[in-house]
Design a protein around this motif. Sequence first.
Motif, PDB file in Angstrom:
ATOM      1  N   ALA A   3       0.837  -1.189   0.000  1.00 45.03           N
ATOM      2  CA  ALA A   3       0.000   0.000   0.000  1.00 45.03           C
ATOM      3  C   ALA A   3       0.872   1.239   0.000  1.00 45.03           C
ATOM      4  N   ASP A   6       1.325   6.392   2.917  1.00 41.59           N
ATOM      5  CA  ASP A   6       0.435   7.164   3.780  1.00 41.59           C
ATOM      6  C   ASP A   6      -0.919   6.493   3.982  1.00 41.59           C
ATOM      7  N   THR A   7      -1.073   5.213   3.596  1.00 44.29           N
ATOM      8  CA  THR A   7      -2.325   4.491   3.817  1.00 44.29           C
ATOM      9  C   THR A   7      -2.077   3.262   4.666  1.00 44.29           C
ATOM     10  N   ASP A  59     -15.032  11.212   3.889  1.00 44.70           N
ATOM     11  CA  ASP A  59     -13.875  10.491   4.416  1.00 44.70           C
ATOM     12  C   ASP A  59     -14.159   8.999   4.556  1.00 44.70           C
ATOM     13  N   LEU A  63     -12.977   5.399   1.626  1.00 44.46           N
ATOM     14  CA  LEU A  63     -12.240   4.210   2.041  1.00 44.46           C
ATOM     15  C   LEU A  63     -12.486   3.070   1.056  1.00 44.46           C
ATOM     16  N   GLU A 128      -9.258   0.370   3.887  1.00 41.38           N
ATOM     17  CA  GLU A 128      -7.980   0.943   3.488  1.00 41.38           C
ATOM     18  C   GLU A 128      -8.160   2.427   3.178  1.00 41.38           C
ATOM     19  N   GLY A 129      -7.328   3.254   3.793  1.00 42.76           N
ATOM     20  CA  GLY A 129      -7.422   4.685   3.562  1.00 42.76           C
ATOM     21  C   GLY A 129      -6.275   5.429   4.201  1.00 42.76           C
ATOM     22  N   ARG A 130      -6.408   6.748   4.240  1.00 47.00           N
ATOM     23  CA  ARG A 130      -5.376   7.586   4.820  1.00 47.00           C
ATOM     24  C   ARG A 130      -5.139   7.210   6.277  1.00 47.00           C
ATOM     25  N   ALA A 131      -3.872   7.269   6.680  1.00 46.99           N
ATOM     26  CA  ALA A 131      -3.508   6.831   8.024  1.00 46.99           C
ATOM     27  C   ALA A 131      -4.248   7.626   9.092  1.00 46.99           C
ATOM     28  N   ASN A 169      -1.489  -3.619   1.644  1.00 48.83           N
ATOM     29  CA  ASN A 169      -2.695  -3.322   0.879  1.00 48.83           C
ATOM     30  C   ASN A 169      -3.874  -4.152   1.383  1.00 48.83           C
TER      31      ASN A 169
END
Length: 266
Positions: A3, A6-7, A59, A63, A128-131, A169
């Motif tokens: 991934a 930053d994810t 947001d 995801l 799965e997405g931005r930290a 990922n």
Amino acid sequence: MAAPADTVVLLLRLAGPLQSWGDNSRFNRRETQPEPTKSGIVGLLAAALGLERGADLTDLTDLSIGVRTDQPGTLLRDFHTVSDYRGVPLKQTGVNAKGLQKPTGPAKYTHVTYRYYLQDAVFVVGLEGRADVVTDLAAAVQRPAFPLALGRRSCPPTQPIMLGHHATNLLQALSTHEWQASDRGRANHLRNTKPATVDLPVTIDDPIGGEVRNDVPVSFGLRDRQFRQRRVRHTTVRIPSGVIDPDPAADGGAVVGHDPFSLLNW
């Protein structure tokens, strides 16, 4: 494929006595899909965060979501009847010139409805997405602002819900986490065999996937409920079954596979 830096991927365990994931229900027939919908998952996360109806869901809908079916459960049909406690005929959906509902004609005193649920199902859901978004979700799920539900308010989840973070990922995370089925679910799946691995179905967001689903919420507003489409693809992942050889002397208590020649005593 790893991934982006930053994810991250958050894994949740969605299990309970009853679940219901509707995506096309009517008043008299509330159906359930065989796995969690994106709208249902987003609704659970919104409740954890304490978002009000009509809040911006960007947001959450941004995801990428994957659902692994660890234990499919069974379908339950719940039968209901609706009547007026005063013993008068039920109203119809049409209204008269004064804006009042018309009575049913011929008079109808009882209305039959059905509700469908999944019993004893277990799913592993990957987000799965931005930290920063995933970190906030992880904290919210552990201390939710509103009660969490598996599709409907009458379907609370069992613990644990949180399964942890993965710096990989989405598909890889779903391919490596241990099997979450109950002992009975494992026994039903394995059917007296001893495979070293099991293949579990996965549905995952994919912009070029072969199936279109209309379950991405734009708004949960009571008077402005809107949804848009997404594409998904179906695949399977192979994970360890966790089956241990009952005779430790045979293989040192190791996980073993099914030997087709065992029936011939070879």
